[in-house]
Design a protein around this motif. Sequence first.
Motif, short mmCIF file in Angstrom:
data_model
loop_
_atom_site.label_atom_id
_atom_site.label_comp_id
_atom_site.label_asym_id
_atom_site.label_seq_id
_atom_site.Cartn_x
_atom_site.Cartn_y
_atom_site.Cartn_z
N LYS A 141 16.67 -59.38 -41.77
CA LYS A 141 16.53 -58.09 -41.15
C LYS A 141 17.00 -57.02 -42.46
O LYS A 141 16.16 -55.99 -42.49
CB LYS A 141 17.42 -58.02 -40.17
N SER A 142 17.80 -57.39 -43.22
CA SER A 142 18.23 -56.30 -44.18
C SER A 142 17.23 -56.40 -45.28
O SER A 142 16.76 -55.18 -45.83
CB SER A 142 19.78 -56.79 -44.87
N ILE A 143 16.48 -57.42 -45.52
CA ILE A 143 15.47 -57.52 -46.29
C ILE A 143 14.32 -56.72 -45.99
O ILE A 143 13.66 -55.84 -46.46
CB ILE A 143 14.84 -59.01 -46.91
N ALA A 144 13.95 -56.90 -44.56
CA ALA A 144 12.93 -56.06 -43.94
C ALA A 144 13.23 -54.37 -44.08
O ALA A 144 12.40 -53.78 -44.24
CB ALA A 144 12.73 -56.57 -42.68
N LEU A 145 14.29 -54.24 -43.85
CA LEU A 145 14.90 -52.80 -43.77
C LEU A 145 14.87 -52.19 -45.10
O LEU A 145 14.20 -51.22 -45.29
CB LEU A 145 16.30 -52.48 -43.08
N SER A 146 15.14 -52.85 -46.08
CA SER A 146 15.03 -52.50 -47.63
C SER A 146 13.55 -52.59 -47.88
O SER A 146 13.02 -51.52 -48.58
CB SER A 146 15.68 -53.48 -48.38
N ALA A 147 12.72 -53.28 -47.44
CA ALA A 147 11.18 -53.29 -47.47
C ALA A 147 10.68 -51.97 -46.86
O ALA A 147 9.69 -51.17 -47.51
CB ALA A 147 10.66 -54.33 -46.82
N VAL A 205 5.43 -57.73 -56.71
CA VAL A 205 6.50 -58.51 -56.51
C VAL A 205 7.19 -58.49 -55.03
O VAL A 205 7.68 -59.53 -54.46
CB VAL A 205 7.44 -58.32 -57.69
N LEU A 206 7.38 -57.21 -54.64
CA LEU A 206 7.91 -56.91 -53.39
C LEU A 206 6.88 -57.54 -52.35
O LEU A 206 7.45 -58.35 -51.45
CB LEU A 206 7.83 -55.52 -52.96
N GLY A 207 5.78 -57.84 -52.71
CA GLY A 207 4.73 -58.14 -51.66
C GLY A 207 5.03 -59.79 -51.49
O GLY A 207 4.97 -60.43 -50.56
N GLN A 208 5.12 -60.32 -52.91
CA GLN A 208 5.31 -61.93 -52.83
C GLN A 208 6.81 -62.13 -52.05
O GLN A 208 6.63 -63.13 -51.32
CB GLN A 208 5.56 -62.19 -54.43
N ILE A 209 7.80 -61.24 -52.32
CA ILE A 209 9.04 -61.63 -51.42
C ILE A 209 8.78 -61.57 -50.00
O ILE A 209 9.34 -62.44 -49.28
CB ILE A 209 10.13 -60.87 -52.01
N LEU A 210 7.83 -60.52 -49.51
CA LEU A 210 7.64 -60.33 -48.07
C LEU A 210 7.01 -61.55 -47.71
O LEU A 210 7.33 -62.06 -46.35
CB LEU A 210 7.29 -59.03 -47.94
N GLU A 211 6.29 -62.31 -48.47
CA GLU A 211 5.59 -63.35 -48.04
C GLU A 211 6.29 -64.67 -47.84
O GLU A 211 6.44 -65.33 -47.14
CB GLU A 211 4.19 -63.82 -49.03
N GLN A 212 7.32 -64.51 -48.84
CA GLN A 212 8.22 -65.76 -48.82
C GLN A 212 9.08 -65.66 -47.39
O GLN A 212 9.39 -66.62 -46.76
CB GLN A 212 9.34 -65.55 -49.70
N PHE A 213 9.37 -64.41 -46.95
CA PHE A 213 10.01 -64.22 -45.53
C PHE A 213 8.86 -64.20 -44.43
O PHE A 213 9.36 -63.64 -43.50
CB PHE A 213 10.82 -62.97 -45.65
N ARG A 214 7.72 -64.63 -44.51
CA ARG A 214 6.70 -64.76 -43.50
C ARG A 214 6.68 -63.52 -42.88
O ARG A 214 6.38 -63.60 -41.51
CB ARG A 214 7.09 -65.98 -42.58
N ASP A 215 6.45 -62.49 -43.70
CA ASP A 215 5.99 -61.16 -43.01
C ASP A 215 4.77 -60.76 -43.42
O ASP A 215 4.77 -59.74 -44.61
CB ASP A 215 7.16 -59.99 -43.45
#
Length: 188
Positions: A12-18, A141-151
């Motif tokens: 959730k904190s990663i999603a908020l940062s995104a 890179v942000l997109g790659q991280i969000l993919e890691q979190f299945r978003d």
Amino acid sequence: MINDERSQTFYKSIALSALLILAPMSGFAQDKPADQLLQQLATANALEAVDLDRDLQAIWRRSGSAAMDLLLRRGERALEQQAPAEAIEHLTALVDHAPEFAIARLRRAEAFARLDQFGPAVADLEQALHLNPDDYNALFVLGQILEQFRDPEKAYEAYTRAKAIHPHHEAVTNALKRLAPFTEGRKL
């Protein structure tokens, strides 16, 4: 797999940062040559885009200090040699001495991500994009991280923003094609 409560809070904190990173950015005063190159990049053909990308990267890599340039080269070399912990050491020294140098934060975010340290990676990406909202590689890179979190929706949004800046970015184009079925719906 992300199952426990602590991981969910972290996600959730990663999603908020995104969301904060992907929010529309206010005007960023870049130097004029970069602004002109970015305008040209948006309408360039694929061959022109290669040269424009190279020129933009050269501008964004200018620290103004031989010592800072050396730290960046060492950090990037460590990333190339698959040594992200070593890269973080060099790039942290660089960020400490040149906190406004956006590419240092981008490279350190890449190193953190390779070590699955996504909180620090996203924090660095947030700063990199604050300093340079037009950095299509940071958005990638942000997109790659969000993919890691299945978003896939937020990843697709990050990739779409990168593609708007650099329409011929091959990795971004491939990522958008890969995620299209998950974000645009499926045909019956």
